[in-house]
Design a protein around this motif. Structure first.
Motif, mmCIF file in Angstrom:
data_model
loop_
_atom_site.group_PDB
_atom_site.id
_atom_site.type_symbol
_atom_site.label_atom_id
_atom_site.label_comp_id
_atom_site.label_asym_id
_atom_site.label_seq_id
_atom_site.Cartn_x
_atom_site.Cartn_y
_atom_site.Cartn_z
ATOM 1 N N GLU A 35 0.906 -0.998 -0.057
ATOM 2 C CA GLU A 35 -0.206 -0.494 0.069
ATOM 3 C C GLU A 35 0.974 1.160 0.035
ATOM 4 O O GLU A 35 0.199 2.656 -0.068
ATOM 5 N N VAL A 36 2.098 1.184 -0.414
ATOM 6 C CA VAL A 36 3.522 2.360 -0.347
ATOM 7 C C VAL A 36 3.153 3.604 -1.477
ATOM 8 O O VAL A 36 2.804 4.578 -1.025
ATOM 9 N N ASN A 37 2.309 2.909 -2.812
ATOM 10 C CA ASN A 37 2.137 4.235 -3.336
ATOM 11 C C ASN A 37 0.742 4.930 -2.928
ATOM 12 O O ASN A 37 0.770 6.133 -3.064
ATOM 13 N N ALA A 38 -0.338 4.172 -2.219
ATOM 14 C CA ALA A 38 -1.467 4.582 -1.600
ATOM 15 C C ALA A 38 -0.656 5.820 -0.267
ATOM 16 O O ALA A 38 -1.657 6.745 -0.538
ATOM 17 N N LEU A 39 -0.146 5.450 -0.217
ATOM 18 C CA LEU A 39 0.202 6.428 1.293
ATOM 19 C C LEU A 39 0.988 7.434 1.012
ATOM 20 O O LEU A 39 1.011 8.215 1.483
ATOM 21 N N ALA A 40 1.846 7.408 0.040
ATOM 22 C CA ALA A 40 2.968 7.980 -1.076
ATOM 23 C C ALA A 40 1.569 9.450 -1.185
ATOM 24 O O ALA A 40 1.722 10.593 -1.338
ATOM 25 N N MET A 59 17.215 0.951 9.607
ATOM 26 C CA MET A 59 17.942 0.062 8.089
ATOM 27 C C MET A 59 16.874 -1.509 7.839
ATOM 28 O O MET A 59 15.875 -2.384 8.813
ATOM 29 N N GLY A 60 16.342 -1.169 6.565
ATOM 30 C CA GLY A 60 15.471 -2.054 6.060
ATOM 31 C C GLY A 60 14.151 -1.689 6.030
ATOM 32 O O GLY A 60 12.913 -2.907 5.685
ATOM 33 N N VAL A 61 13.829 -0.765 6.888
ATOM 34 C CA VAL A 61 12.202 -0.388 7.214
ATOM 35 C C VAL A 61 11.670 -0.383 6.431
ATOM 36 O O VAL A 61 10.087 0.310 6.216
ATOM 37 N N GLY A 62 12.147 0.132 4.809
ATOM 38 C CA GLY A 62 11.540 0.867 3.617
ATOM 39 C C GLY A 62 11.373 2.136 3.675
ATOM 40 O O GLY A 62 10.444 3.389 2.765
ATOM 41 N N THR A 74 7.984 2.555 11.611
ATOM 42 C CA THR A 74 8.825 0.829 12.201
ATOM 43 C C THR A 74 8.000 0.076 11.839
ATOM 44 O O THR A 74 7.108 -0.189 11.468
ATOM 45 N N TYR A 75 8.465 -1.454 12.369
ATOM 46 C CA TYR A 75 7.885 -2.518 11.478
ATOM 47 C C TYR A 75 6.909 -2.693 12.693
ATOM 48 O O TYR A 75 6.807 -2.724 13.449
ATOM 49 N N ALA A 76 5.602 -3.190 11.881
ATOM 50 C CA ALA A 76 4.566 -3.491 12.788
ATOM 51 C C ALA A 76 5.006 -5.694 13.079
ATOM 52 O O ALA A 76 4.733 -6.565 13.724
ATOM 53 N N ARG A 122 3.956 -1.910 8.651
ATOM 54 C CA ARG A 122 4.838 -1.030 9.299
ATOM 55 C C ARG A 122 3.840 0.367 9.602
ATOM 56 O O ARG A 122 2.655 0.368 9.377
ATOM 57 N N GLU A 123 4.313 -0.047 10.906
ATOM 58 C CA GLU A 123 3.531 2.009 11.041
ATOM 59 C C GLU A 123 4.492 2.972 10.286
ATOM 60 O O GLU A 123 5.736 3.339 11.068
#
Length: 135
Positions: free
Chosen positions: A9-14, A32-35, A123-125, A130-131
């Motif tokens: 859902e990262v594109n919708a979040l952006a 590191m690596g959280v996105g 942060t990782y959920a 992610r949060e």
């Protein structure tokens, strides 16, 4: 605002975030690596960046151009030992330019950051979730 999102859902979040961003400097915090770079890539898509968006881990800064020939600067300060190294590559010139500056690992250059900026903490959920805390 703290909310959970799935990685797919990262594109919708952006799309949602790019309307909320009012200051040119946006700092990204998280392990590191959280996105962080993935979210930056999605934001750049919303700003019509025509260049390939990738992590500037070794170059420290990437410049991307938009369809309207505006510059967006993407910093990755992870490898910096001191804020003086940021001065050496002229980070303050980019930050003070009025152009959008997307900064990963901002704690390394906190002395150079303006008082008005946006902070995005990831942060990782779980493995796919992610949060995000946006301020």
């Amino acid at each position: 605002m703290i909310q959970k999102f799935k990685l797919n859902e990262v594109n919708a979040l952006a799309k949602e975030l790019h309307f909320k961003i009012k200051h040119p400097v946006v700092v990204f915090e998280g392990n590191m690596g959280v996105g962080k770079t993935t979210l930056i890539r999605a934001l750049c898509k919303e700003w019509d960046v025509i260049d390939l968006v990738s992590s500037p881990t070794f170059s420290l800064i990437n410049e991307y151009k938009t369809k309207k020939d505006r510059s967006i600067y993407h910093f990755d300060c992870y490898r910096l030992e001191t804020a003086d190294e940021a001065f050496d590559f002229g980070a303050e010139v980019y930050i003070d330019s009025g152009s959008v500056c997307l900064i990963e690992w901002p704690e390394k250059i906190s002395l150079l950051l303006p008082p008005e900026l946006h902070r995005i903490k990831l942060t990782y959920a779980d493995q796919n979730t992610r949060e995000i805390d946006f301020s």
